[in-house]
Design a protein around this motif. Structure first.
Motif, PDB file in Angstrom:
ATOM      1  N   THR A 248       0.833  -1.207   0.000  1.00 16.81           N
ATOM      2  CA  THR A 248       0.000   0.000   0.000  1.00 16.81           C
ATOM      3  C   THR A 248       0.865   1.254   0.000  1.00 16.81           C
ATOM      4  N   HIS A 251       2.571   1.753  -3.349  1.00 20.85           N
ATOM      5  CA  HIS A 251       1.634   2.267  -4.352  1.00 20.85           C
ATOM      6  C   HIS A 251       1.387   3.767  -4.159  1.00 20.85           C
ATOM      7  N   GLN A 252       1.215   4.164  -2.888  1.00 22.84           N
ATOM      8  CA  GLN A 252       0.955   5.578  -2.602  1.00 22.84           C
ATOM      9  C   GLN A 252       2.134   6.455  -3.005  1.00 22.84           C
ATOM     10  N   HIS A 253       3.331   6.042  -2.600  1.00 17.94           N
ATOM     11  CA  HIS A 253       4.514   6.850  -2.892  1.00 17.94           C
ATOM     12  C   HIS A 253       4.859   6.848  -4.373  1.00 17.94           C
ATOM     13  N   GLU A 256       2.682   9.384  -5.908  1.00 14.80           N
ATOM     14  CA  GLU A 256       3.155  10.732  -5.591  1.00 14.80           C
ATOM     15  C   GLU A 256       4.351  11.120  -6.462  1.00 14.80           C
TER      16      GLU A 256
END
Length: 267
Positions: A248, A251-253, A256
């Motif tokens: 997770t 995926h977020q970073h 970004e």
């Protein structure tokens, strides 16, 4: 005036209800899907087929029982296929089979029978999934299989991801029984009077997995820790949570970084 009486809802067996709850909580109950169910005619897979058949009307699923003949036990496979066909016919689901040349391929590839059988089995199941136009393949791995897999990976050497064990879902592959013990399935089979076959290769100690199940695990339970199975399952669950969190965050970073890079390009 005669009023129509609605048909009574089928009461689920407690184990069927438990599996349904697991699938619902994990958002794995998409309505109207076709499921390919790997069925060897052994107790675990026969239980899986009957459980999914009990849940199918609720979710409008259609099922296909898939039997893979590895060509290693010609004296047993006709009875197994007949058992699968009989159960499928009684449950109102389709049945299909594939034969794979495990012994010949193992010699050609210079691999073990166990490894080759696994590769060819999943290849055949993928072909059947394509044939039946389904993206869902259900297999009957249990909590006991998870314990054996963890010990196998530990003996062969593995990092955090390997020791997190098998997941409930891996792509299109589903393992609805992963939280259920073989003993629970035997009780279910007895209570539902479901016939199944015994695979003699599960008693063959030339296979490492069988030696783990028949020799190593009993030794660990008797001589070291009677709760070794639960301890290993807890370890796998903890590591799986770590893997999910890392995935997770990654995926977020990654998103970004992509957004930041896109902004730099625009300016």
């Amino acid at each position: 005036m005669i009023q129509a009486v609605a048909p009574a809802k089928k009461v689920l067996h407690p184990l069927e209800y438990q599996i349904n709850q697991t699938l619902v909580q994990q958002d794995l109950c998409n309505a109207g899907q076709r499921w390919l169910v790997a069925v060897s005619a052994g107790g675990d897979s026969m239980a899986l087929l009957h459980i999914l058949a009990a849940l199918a009307p609720m979710h409008h699923w259609s099922l296909v029982a898939a039997y893979i003949d590895h060509g290693l036990r010609p004296g047993e496979t006709p009875a197994e296929w007949a058992c699968v066909q009989e159960a499928a016919g009684r449950l109102g689901v389709a049945a299909d089979r594939r034969a794979v040349p495990v012994r010949q391929e193992a010699r050609r590839r210079k691999q073990s029978l166990e490894h080759t059988a696994r590769e060819l089995r999943y290849q055949a199941l993928e072909e059947l999934a394509d044939c039946w136009q389904t993206k869902v393949l259900a297999v009957a791995h249990t909590a006991d299989d998870q314990v054996e897999e963890l010990l196998l990976r530990l003996l062969r050497g593995g990092g955090r991801k390997a020791l997190s064990g098998m997941a409930l879902r891996s792509g299109t592959l589903l393992r609805p029984l992963l939280g259920v013990s073989k003993q629970e399935l035997l009780v279910y089979l007895a209570e539902k009077q479901i016939a199944f076959c015994h695979d003699s290769s599960n008693d063959d100690r030339q296979f490492l997995r069988n030696r783990i199940r028949l020799e190593l695990l009993p030794l660990l339970e008797v001589e070291y820790d009677p709760g070794i199975r639960q301890a290993l399952l807890k370890t796998a669950d903890t590591l799986q949570q770590d893997e999910d969190l890392l995935a997770t965050l990654l995926h977020q970073h990654f998103a970004e970084v992509v957004d930041l890079h896109a902004g730099d390009v625009e300016t």
